[in-house]
Scaffold this active site. Structure first.
Site, PDB file in Angstrom:
ATOM      1  N   LYS B  79       6.354  12.799  -3.125  1.00  0.00           N
ATOM      2  CA  LYS B  79       4.953  12.788  -2.662  1.00  0.00           C
ATOM      3  C   LYS B  79       4.738  13.985  -1.737  1.00  0.00           C
ATOM      4  CE  LYS B  79       1.498   9.677  -0.560  1.00  0.00           C
ATOM      5  NZ  LYS B  79       1.248   8.355   0.055  1.00  0.00           N
ATOM      6  N   SER B 159      -2.811   5.781  -1.733  1.00  0.00           N
ATOM      7  CA  SER B 159      -2.808   7.228  -1.778  1.00  0.00           C
ATOM      8  C   SER B 159      -1.703   7.808  -2.651  1.00  0.00           C
ATOM      9  CB  SER B 159      -2.662   7.774  -0.362  1.00  0.00           C
ATOM     10  OG  SER B 159      -1.373   7.460   0.146  1.00  0.00           O
ATOM     11  N   SER B 183      -0.657   1.984   0.340  1.00  0.00           N
ATOM     12  CA  SER B 183      -0.576   3.204  -0.457  1.00  0.00           C
ATOM     13  C   SER B 183       0.619   3.288  -1.407  1.00  0.00           C
ATOM     14  CB  SER B 183      -0.563   4.438   0.455  1.00  0.00           C
ATOM     15  OG  SER B 183      -1.864   4.730   0.874  1.00  0.00           O
TER      16      SER B 183
END
Lengths: 498, 495, 100
Positions: B79, B159, B183
């Site tokens: 990420k 997210s 998330s």
């Protein structure tokens, strides 16, 4: 203690002063990072990724900084909060990389304490005034901006960014520039005794935000101004002097004091408004979520307490009461921890070499140090820190005076040679043949010669001119090249002159 | 043999260790899959060479008879919130465009040490603020899943939307995520994969771009529970550089996996059964209850009375922390600088931040600034932290009668891109089931439970006691074994 | 509590985010919508409740006073510190001239 007032056109005004002193905590590494704190390094060389607030960097507190703040709190008899917490103070400035300063607002490490100040050490009343300390909290220092290196740019150096500071907040208990000056000096003394701050105001290790307001005596506090970053005792006093007069004038002219941040200009001795920092103060303090509450256990606190040295007030009382040092001497000798250390070494040697108790030599030692050595060093532009005479050598000299080996006047000569050469007192006395003559035979012979050479004066003396006695002493000493024991000279003269 | 890209973490690691195939072969296969999936926009940067280098290293170690590590030979997606030394790290924001960290986050460093390689930096909601991956400055990620009979692009969740999409589309066997208020779990649920947010403090936050410090927690996203257990072991561990890191040994979660729930009590929080709950979501929850019963657990009704206040509390606390955490993006030391003609320092800040931050980030900074401002602090922030304590207390009380809690991960399956962008509140409400565990710092995981009427995956959430990731993983495994979730999205993105 | 244009302008200024009039205008109802919603927290009886101080039981650790003990959090890394700077100047970060 002092009744300092401003004489305004409409009457007397009292000045109310509170100080927030920022003291750099003595530590090798920064408060929340491992970067060094040493003064004077090349720009940005003592900056970690944490101090530069790189994305994802996190603070981890330095034990030593916490320990030193706790010890400082203990030294001013303050409440130590075993549970405290760091908060963020949010504002934008180029010297503040995180966009917030990690500080403590809601739960400071140290609560209320106090310290006692003395305005005039020579005042026989020795009046002290207690000044309250509101709190001490630990926080990060900011970086430094330089404005004169480039026509359109300022330069940012983050070496100081993240260095640990103690903010020591006084109560608004001071009423004159002199009290504020005494407070800063006393605080500095304590910090240096404790070893939590080097107190070096030139290098910015200590600086004060000066809060000043004026009021009619006995009335409510007036609106205060805060003059930031004042970096000497003299400037603190000048700031107050100027601010108080400015405020009185302003009010008497029908104006109002605005609560604002001001800046002291050492060149003009005036303060001016820092409008650039005035826009909407709203620091949005909240607990720093990167840090947990700081909980100190009993063992930590006990270790802090046990490590405290004898503090200046206690030391001074001991000097006076147990050692018989005159009060003024005691005050001067305890004002700087280095002076006290020097004096105590001097005392130890002087007492040991004479086989006497320290209390029996302390008064003499303190007098010698203050009147002889300080004076001599002063002439050389030196002080104790670079004195060629060590406390051990000073003690030896005192012992030589004490056991009658040399007289006080010879001791002055010896000291001068010691300062020049750095040699020991005994060695100098031996080499220069300065040993005092106590042999009554030699002195008697000298006295006889002096009396025989001055029959008229002997006559006059016996006729009642008592003050001629000094003349005979002088002549005898001269004949003995100053080495005669004055007491013995006196005795023999008295006996021979009848 | 199965195609390499169809393999998960355990299978790759064991295959490489056994010499069934090489790490380089695996890396090449995934590099190719990544290259062919640009339509998903799951990656901000791809790093095929990095993946190959790591693979070569693992193969060399194996050849020398050395240990290849917990994640040996497994290429993963990172990420783009984790700082990677020498590789751009953007948090999906223009304000960090061009930023190349000279440091490596603790979690990513641990993964590389465990033998993993990096396929690239995964797209996300800007600064991890969002639930649909639509706030990224580099364009939204597209969910590989599509509703039956529709080509409409769906949100991959957020997210960690790049992570979820990449794992679901078999572009990587696993990816890192971070979970602040759901998330990891919500995007996992939206894409039919598994993801776990461990106990707050298990994984170091050092080097992870901060959103909300008291909530942020890294975790793994993978295809199944075992893979998550393996990867979490590699990611977790005490880090003295993070003051909130847990100083506790990392349990052997993989070895401890046990789907037999005999003697375990599973709490069903009645407040999560909300009015008008989606029928398919409700049904999958009931399925989950049945599966856990079948695994030997006892089902108990529990109450978490302050559940409805979790989201509002979160939307005070998270923006407040974010408003401060994001103050460092000021154009002075890194990232974007917007210096209008004749601008002073403060103008530069305002211009830089206006140009660099996206709309949702600005919105949250504004909320956070407001709730912390003078006169409002107690009414908003202090009140929210008190409610947060009550929410944690609710869980503490629940643990008196149960060992884990079962709930849906989200109120719905993946929604179409663009559906909620204009209505922040409806977007926020998507995390209604995920946020309570975040506020209480508890481990929580999402496992695929099946497909809804539109053929889209639904996730079930297991919440555990603090430090009991094992209990969560075991319940997840029990569901996984009974759900039999084998559905895959059609590979429409491969041109 | 609801915000108006003036408040939004002030908040934007505090947050150092430049906003046009139109942006401020648009932000007013957005913020009010969210603030109105979070204000339901006011209903909760929090008598006797302390604000949460730690998420999970954990104590703040203190590190030893050692310079550069961990190179990742130590100094002496000026090149790294300045590597991403938009305007590095002779070892400093350059910013538009500040008048104090």
């Amino acid at each position: 203690m002092s009744t300092y007032t401003i004489h305004g056109a409409t009457g007397e005004w009292e000045v109310v002063i509170g100080l927030e002193v920022h003291a750099q905590v003595t530590s090798k590494a920064k408060l929340f990072s491992g970067a060094a704190t040493a003064f004077g390094a090349e720009p940005n060389t003592q900056v970690s990724l944490v101090d530069a607030a790189m994305p994802g960097m996190l603070p981890v507190p330095n034990r030593e900084c916490i320990r030193q703040a706790v010890r400082t709190g203990m030294a001013i008899d303050a409440q130590i909060n075993a549970w405290s917490r760091f908060d963020r103070k949010n504002y934008f400035y180029a010297d503040l990389p995180q966009g917030y300063q990690i500080s403590q607002l809601y739960h400071p490490l140290v609560g209320e304490g106090h310290l006692d100040i003395v305005l005039d050490e020579k005042d026989p009343e020795n009046t002290t005034k207690r000044i309250g300390v509101e709190r001490i909290h630990v926080e990060q220092d900011a970086g430094k901006l330089m404005h004169d290196q480039h026509p359109t740019m300022s330069y940012v150096d983050l070496n100081r960014s993240g260095v640990a500071l103690m903010e020591i907040v006084s109560k608004p208990d001071m009423r004159s520039p002199a009290e504020a000056g005494a407070y800063v000096r006393k605080l500095r003394t304590i910090l240096r005794y404790v070893g939590s701050c080097d107190g070096n105001m030139e290098e910015g290790s200590m600086r004060a935000d000066v809060n000043v307001s004026v009021r009619r005596p006995g009335e409510e506090f007036g609106t205060r101004t805060e003059t930031k970053n004042v970096n000497s005792v003299r400037f603190v006093m000048a700031t107050i002097e100027y601010e108080a007069n400015r405020q009185v004038e302003l009010i008497e002219d029908g104006g109002k004091v605005v609560q604002e941040t001001r800046l002291f200009d050492p060149d003009t001795g005036t303060t001016r408004s820092m409008r650039s920092k005035e826009d909407a103060h709203d620091y949005r303090y909240f607990p720093d979520p990167d840090l947990l509450p700081l909980e100190l256990d009993d063992a930590f606190l006990a270790a802090c307490r046990d490590s405290l040295p004898e503090l200046p007030d206690a030391k001074r009382l001991r000097y006076e009461n147990e050692l018989g040092v005159p009060p003024y001497n005691a005050a001067v000798l305890t004002a700087e921890v280095e002076t006290a250390r020097w004096f105590e070494k001097l005392l130890t040697t002087a007492a040991e070499q004479q086989g006497k108790a320290q209390a029996d030599v302390a008064k003499q030692a303190s007098n010698w140090l203050m009147s002889e050595l300080f004076g001599a060093l002063n002439k050389l532009g030196k002080d104790l820190s670079d004195s060629p005479v060590t406390p051990e050598k000073g003690g030896e000299l005192l012992a030589l005076i004490g056991d009658g080996t040399i007289s006080g006047s010879i001791a002055k000569q010896v000291l001068e040679i010691m300062l020049e050469t750095g040699d020991g007192a005994g060695e100098i006395v031996e080499r220069e043949g300065l040993k005092q003559e106590s042999d009554t035979g030699a002195i008697e012979a000298a006295v006889d010669t002096v009396l025989a050479d001055n029959p008229d004066k002997v006559e006059a003396y016996r006729g009642g001119k008592d003050r001629l006695f000094g003349f005979f002493v002088g002549q005898t000493m001269k004949a003995m090249q100053g080495k005669a024991n004055p007491q013995v000279v006196n005795d023999i003269l008295k006996q021979k002159l009848g | 043999m199965t195609e390499h890209t169809e393999m998960g973490v355990a299978q790759i690691r064991d295959g490489v260790a056994n010499g069934d195939f090489t790490a380089v072969e695996v890396a090449e296969a995934f590099n190719a899959a990544v290259a062919a999936a640009s339509d998903l926009n799951a990656f901000i940067v791809t790093t095929p060479d990095s993946a190959l280098d790591a693979a070569r290293n693992v193969d060399a170690r194996r050849a020398k008879g050395q240990d290849i590590g917990k994640m040996g030979g497994v290429p993963i997606g990172m990420k783009d919130l984790f700082a990677t030394d020498g590789t751009p790290t953007t948090a999906a924001s223009h304000i960090l465009e061009g930023f190349v960290p000279p440091y490596e986050s603790t979690v990513s460093a641990k993964l590389w040490d465990a033998g993993a390689g990096m396929l690239g930096k995964l797209n996300l909601d800007q600064f991890a603020m969002g639930s649909s991956n639509e706030t990224s400055a580099f364009g939204n990620v597209v969910n590989p899943w599509r509703a039956k009979g529709s080509d409409a692009p769906l949100a991959p969740g957020g997210s960690s939307g790049g992570s979820s999409a990449a794992v679901a589309a078999r572009l990587c066997p696993a990816a890192t995520g971070t979970d602040t208020g759901g998330s990891i779990r919500q995007p996992a649920a939206f894409t039919g994969i598994t993801g776990i947010k461990p106990t707050y403090g298990r994984c170091s936050r050092w080097g992870v771009v901060a959103f909300a410090s008291s909530l942020d927690q890294p975790g793994p996203m993978a295809r199944d529970t075992r893979d998550c257990a393996i990867m979490l072991e590699a990611m977790a561990g005490f880090d003295p550089k993070d003051s909130t890191s847990l100083d506790a040994p990392v349990p052997e979660w993989e070895a401890g996996l046990n789907p037999d729930l005999s003697g375990k009590r599973v709490g069903i929080p009645r407040e999560y059964r909300m009015d008008g709950m989606d029928a398919d979501v409700a049904k999958s929850w009931d399925d989950g209850i049945a599966w856990l019963k079948d695994a030997g657990a006892t089902i108990v009704d529990i109450s978490l009375p302050h559940t409805k206040y979790a989201l509002p509390a979160y939307y005070i606390i998270a923006p407040a922390e974010a408003s401060s955490n994001l103050a460092r993006y000021d154009g002075v030391r890194y990232g974007l600088r917007d210096l209008p003609d004749g601008a002073g320092l403060q103008d530069m800040y305002a211009a830089t931040r206006a140009a660099g931050f996206g709309k949702e980030v600005k919105r949250r900074i504004m909320i956070g600034t407001y709730v912390l401002s003078a006169g409002f602090y107690d009414a908003y922030y202090t009140q929210a932290q008190k409610v947060r304590q009550l929410i944690a207390d609710d869980f503490a009380k629940a643990w008196e009668s149960c060992d884990v809690i079962l709930a849906p991960t989200c109120p719905s399956a993946a929604f179409p891109l663009g559906d909620k962008v204009s209505d922040p509140l409806s977007m926020y409400l998507n995390d209604v089931f995920a946020v309570p565990a975040s506020l209480a710092g508890l481990p929580a995981m999402s496992v695929p439970a099946g497909l809804n009427r539109d053929g889209l995956p639904l996730g079930l959430q297991i919440i555990g006691k603090g430090f009991d990731e094992q209990g969560v993983l075991n319940a997840g495994l029990a569901i996984e074994q009974r759900a039999g979730f084998t559905a895959k999205p059609d590979t429409w993105w491969k041109a | 509590m609801s915000v108006d244009k003036a408040t939004v302008t002030k908040i934007a200024s505090l947050a150092r985010i430049a906003m046009s009039d139109a942006e401020v205008e648009a932000m007013v109802p957005e913020l009010n919508n969210i603030l109105g919603w979070v204000e339901q927290l006011g209903e909760v009886d929090v008598t006797g409740v302390e604000p949460m101080a730690t998420v999970v039981p954990n104590a703040l650790r203190l590190r030893e006073d050692e310079v550069n003990a961990d190179p990742k959090t130590g100094g002496g890394v000026r090149d790294k510190v300045l590597a991403n700077a938009p305007a590095p100047e002779h070892g400093f970060f350059g910013v538009p001239k500040v008048i104090e």
